[in-house]
Design a protein around this motif. Structure first.
Motif, PDB file in Angstrom:
ATOM      1  N   ASP A 129     -27.411 -28.046 -26.264  1.00 13.39           N
ATOM      2  CA  ASP A 129     -27.688 -27.896 -24.971  1.00 13.39           C
ATOM      3  C   ASP A 129     -29.121 -27.760 -24.610  1.00 13.39           C
ATOM      4  O   ASP A 129     -29.126 -27.528 -23.253  1.00 13.39           O
ATOM      5  N   ASP A 130     -29.860 -27.516 -25.479  1.00 15.93           N
ATOM      6  CA  ASP A 130     -31.368 -27.332 -25.039  1.00 15.93           C
ATOM      7  C   ASP A 130     -31.959 -28.564 -25.388  1.00 15.93           C
ATOM      8  O   ASP A 130     -33.206 -28.628 -25.175  1.00 15.93           O
ATOM      9  N   VAL A 131     -31.325 -29.742 -25.378  1.00 16.65           N
ATOM     10  CA  VAL A 131     -32.178 -31.062 -25.747  1.00 16.65           C
ATOM     11  C   VAL A 131     -32.141 -31.691 -24.006  1.00 16.65           C
ATOM     12  O   VAL A 131     -31.266 -31.673 -23.555  1.00 16.65           O
ATOM     13  N   ARG A 132     -33.591 -32.067 -23.715  1.00 13.94           N
ATOM     14  CA  ARG A 132     -33.637 -32.817 -22.674  1.00 13.94           C
ATOM     15  C   ARG A 132     -34.238 -34.182 -22.924  1.00 13.94           C
ATOM     16  O   ARG A 132     -35.260 -34.355 -23.482  1.00 13.94           O
ATOM     17  N   GLY A 133     -33.387 -35.302 -22.996  1.00 12.30           N
ATOM     18  CA  GLY A 133     -33.889 -36.663 -23.507  1.00 12.30           C
ATOM     19  C   GLY A 133     -33.987 -36.334 -24.835  1.00 12.30           C
ATOM     20  O   GLY A 133     -33.257 -36.255 -25.629  1.00 12.30           O
ATOM     21  N   ASP A 134     -35.427 -36.707 -25.157  1.00 13.55           N
ATOM     22  CA  ASP A 134     -35.761 -36.597 -26.638  1.00 13.55           C
ATOM     23  C   ASP A 134     -36.789 -35.338 -26.771  1.00 13.55           C
ATOM     24  O   ASP A 134     -37.641 -35.355 -27.687  1.00 13.55           O
ATOM     25  N   THR A 135     -36.522 -34.352 -25.949  1.00 14.41           N
ATOM     26  CA  THR A 135     -37.487 -33.107 -26.190  1.00 14.41           C
ATOM     27  C   THR A 135     -36.693 -31.848 -26.185  1.00 14.41           C
ATOM     28  O   THR A 135     -35.602 -31.753 -25.436  1.00 14.41           O
ATOM     29  N   LEU A 136     -37.167 -30.764 -26.926  1.00 14.57           N
ATOM     30  CA  LEU A 136     -36.367 -29.665 -27.178  1.00 14.57           C
ATOM     31  C   LEU A 136     -37.033 -28.646 -25.987  1.00 14.57           C
ATOM     32  O   LEU A 136     -38.239 -28.310 -25.961  1.00 14.57           O
ATOM     33  N   ASP A 137     -36.233 -28.250 -25.099  1.00 17.18           N
ATOM     34  CA  ASP A 137     -36.346 -27.218 -24.136  1.00 17.18           C
ATOM     35  C   ASP A 137     -36.303 -25.784 -24.468  1.00 17.18           C
ATOM     36  O   ASP A 137     -35.489 -25.232 -24.102  1.00 17.18           O
ATOM     37  N   ILE A 138     -37.530 -25.124 -25.063  1.00 17.27           N
ATOM     38  CA  ILE A 138     -37.392 -23.808 -25.509  1.00 17.27           C
ATOM     39  C   ILE A 138     -37.340 -22.885 -24.153  1.00 17.27           C
ATOM     40  O   ILE A 138     -36.619 -22.064 -24.385  1.00 17.27           O
ATOM     41  N   PRO A 139     -38.096 -23.202 -23.175  1.00 16.30           N
ATOM     42  CA  PRO A 139     -38.087 -22.261 -22.078  1.00 16.30           C
ATOM     43  C   PRO A 139     -36.614 -22.142 -21.343  1.00 16.30           C
ATOM     44  O   PRO A 139     -36.276 -21.115 -21.051  1.00 16.30           O
ATOM     45  N   GLY A 140     -36.020 -23.554 -21.353  1.00 13.60           N
ATOM     46  CA  GLY A 140     -34.576 -23.184 -20.890  1.00 13.60           C
ATOM     47  C   GLY A 140     -33.757 -22.760 -21.733  1.00 13.60           C
ATOM     48  O   GLY A 140     -32.733 -22.055 -21.460  1.00 13.60           O
ATOM     49  N   SER A 141     -33.996 -22.660 -23.038  1.00 11.26           N
ATOM     50  CA  SER A 141     -33.113 -22.054 -24.205  1.00 11.26           C
ATOM     51  C   SER A 141     -33.136 -20.397 -23.889  1.00 11.26           C
ATOM     52  O   SER A 141     -32.195 -19.889 -24.032  1.00 11.26           O
ATOM     53  N   VAL A 142     -34.458 -19.993 -23.567  1.00  8.96           N
ATOM     54  CA  VAL A 142     -34.850 -18.680 -23.411  1.00  8.96           C
ATOM     55  C   VAL A 142     -34.018 -18.112 -22.357  1.00  8.96           C
ATOM     56  O   VAL A 142     -33.354 -16.955 -22.457  1.00  8.96           O
ATOM     57  N   VAL A 143     -33.924 -18.700 -21.213  1.00 11.62           N
ATOM     58  CA  VAL A 143     -33.168 -18.466 -19.911  1.00 11.62           C
ATOM     59  C   VAL A 143     -31.781 -18.273 -20.411  1.00 11.62           C
ATOM     60  O   VAL A 143     -30.820 -17.345 -19.876  1.00 11.62           O
ATOM     61  N   ARG A 144     -31.289 -19.476 -20.892  1.00 10.65           N
ATOM     62  CA  ARG A 144     -29.900 -19.518 -21.248  1.00 10.65           C
ATOM     63  C   ARG A 144     -29.292 -18.341 -22.241  1.00 10.65           C
ATOM     64  O   ARG A 144     -28.178 -17.642 -21.825  1.00 10.65           O
ATOM     65  N   GLU A 145     -30.031 -18.163 -23.179  1.00 12.25           N
ATOM     66  CA  GLU A 145     -29.687 -17.060 -24.220  1.00 12.25           C
ATOM     67  C   GLU A 145     -29.746 -15.749 -23.539  1.00 12.25           C
ATOM     68  O   GLU A 145     -29.007 -14.837 -23.847  1.00 12.25           O
ATOM     69  N   LEU A 146     -30.741 -15.626 -22.677  1.00 13.89           N
ATOM     70  CA  LEU A 146     -31.030 -14.294 -22.024  1.00 13.89           C
ATOM     71  C   LEU A 146     -29.620 -14.167 -21.350  1.00 13.89           C
ATOM     72  O   LEU A 146     -29.064 -12.969 -21.222  1.00 13.89           O
ATOM     73  N   GLU A 147     -29.198 -15.065 -20.236  1.00 11.58           N
ATOM     74  CA  GLU A 147     -28.109 -14.689 -19.542  1.00 11.58           C
ATOM     75  C   GLU A 147     -26.737 -14.609 -20.226  1.00 11.58           C
ATOM     76  O   GLU A 147     -25.911 -13.899 -20.202  1.00 11.58           O
ATOM     77  N   GLU A 148     -26.502 -15.429 -21.372  1.00 10.28           N
ATOM     78  CA  GLU A 148     -25.441 -15.200 -22.137  1.00 10.28           C
ATOM     79  C   GLU A 148     -25.081 -13.684 -22.900  1.00 10.28           C
ATOM     80  O   GLU A 148     -24.148 -13.470 -23.135  1.00 10.28           O
ATOM     81  N   GLU A 149     -26.475 -13.481 -23.256  1.00  9.56           N
ATOM     82  CA  GLU A 149     -26.491 -12.154 -24.232  1.00  9.56           C
ATOM     83  C   GLU A 149     -26.399 -10.694 -23.378  1.00  9.56           C
ATOM     84  O   GLU A 149     -25.611  -9.823 -23.627  1.00  9.56           O
ATOM     85  N   THR A 150     -27.113 -11.014 -22.237  1.00  6.89           N
ATOM     86  CA  THR A 150     -27.165  -9.687 -21.419  1.00  6.89           C
ATOM     87  C   THR A 150     -27.014  -9.643 -20.219  1.00  6.89           C
ATOM     88  O   THR A 150     -26.535  -8.750 -19.536  1.00  6.89           O
ATOM     89  N   GLY A 151     -26.552 -11.052 -19.487  1.00  5.49           N
ATOM     90  CA  GLY A 151     -26.144 -11.253 -17.994  1.00  5.49           C
ATOM     91  C   GLY A 151     -27.421 -11.156 -17.139  1.00  5.49           C
ATOM     92  O   GLY A 151     -27.053 -11.158 -15.873  1.00  5.49           O
ATOM     93  N   LEU A 152     -28.530 -10.738 -17.485  1.00  6.37           N
ATOM     94  CA  LEU A 152     -29.885 -10.946 -16.586  1.00  6.37           C
ATOM     95  C   LEU A 152     -30.204 -12.200 -16.408  1.00  6.37           C
ATOM     96  O   LEU A 152     -29.895 -13.412 -17.366  1.00  6.37           O
TER      97      LEU A 152
END
Length: 234
Positions: A129-152
């Motif tokens: 879910d964190d892959v965009r084309g052939d690149t790893l999107d760590i900023p997007g991963s941070v936002v996704r994990e934050l919302e999944e774990e905390t609701g923020l």
């Protein structure tokens, strides 16, 4: 044990490539048996696809590396067996939540998770879910994990531009300070209310770290090294 090294960078250049991991191929039967044992201990863990890294380079304010896809069972065996084989690293993003009154906000992993009892910032091993084309999107991963774990969500914080990359053995934590627009107690109450609304939350408790005395042995060394540096710079 070697002390963690912290690199402060402005750019992440993380390519995703189809690479065969010899460890996962050569130890397939043993990995399957190990994962079956872990599932008996914690039935909720599942063998999804994750991304691990290799060839890390820090230069000119940039962190560059190549990532490849594998299964969680192989990652778990590699971790539990002491990281055998040629150099591979677990590189993941972390949202270093900092409240308006200066407290760092961390979560304690729930008993049903693979890291039960560990205390750290919202994060997760990168997946597809964190892959965009052939690149790893760590900023997007941070936002996704934050919302999944905390609701923020991204509306609740201001992200600082730099990344603090903490190299601790075979782990590289890419931390971005997320400045919340609420106090530590308000943040804890918000997150606890969100956890209470979930059937099976990933977190079992929320911890506020206001000083060195709040650090705990169940916090990974890359987390405490980052916090120690932050407190020393105040």
């Amino acid at each position: 044990m070697t002390s963690p090294i912290i690199h402060r960078v402005t750019t992440l250049d993380l390519a995703v490539r189809p690479i065969v991991w010899p460890f996962a191929e050569e130890w397939r039967d043993e990995i399957a048996a190990h994962f079956a044992e872990k599932q008996r201990e914690r039935p909720k863990i599942w063998n999804g696809r994750v991304l691990l890294g290799r060839d890390p380079v820090f230069a000119d304010g940039c962190f560059a590396a190549t990532y490849f896809e594998t299964d969680f069972a192989s990652f778990l065996a590699w971790r539990d067996w002491g990281f055998p084989g040629p150099a591979v690293f677990n590189g993941f993003g972390m949202g270093a939540l900092r409240s308006a009154d200066g407290a760092f906000v961390m979560g304690e992993m729930a008993p049903h998770t693979a890291n039960a009892g560990r205390i750290y910032f919202p994060s997760g091993t990168p997946d597809l879910d964190d892959v965009r084309g052939d690149t790893l999107d760590i900023p997007g991963s941070v936002v996704r994990e934050l919302e999944e774990e905390t609701g923020l969500t991204a509306a609740d914080f201001r992200a600082e531009p730099d990344w603090h990359c903490i190299v601790s053995g075979p782990a590289i934590a890419m931390m971005q300070v997320l400045n919340l627009d609420m106090s530590g107690e308000e943040a804890r109450a918000r997150i606890e209310a969100n956890l209470a609304s979930e059937d099976e939350p990933e977190l079992s408790a929320i911890h506020l770290v206001r000083g060195m005395s709040d650090l705990r042995p169940t916090m990974p060394r890359f987390v405490t090294a980052f916090v120690e540096q932050q407190f020393a710079s105040r």
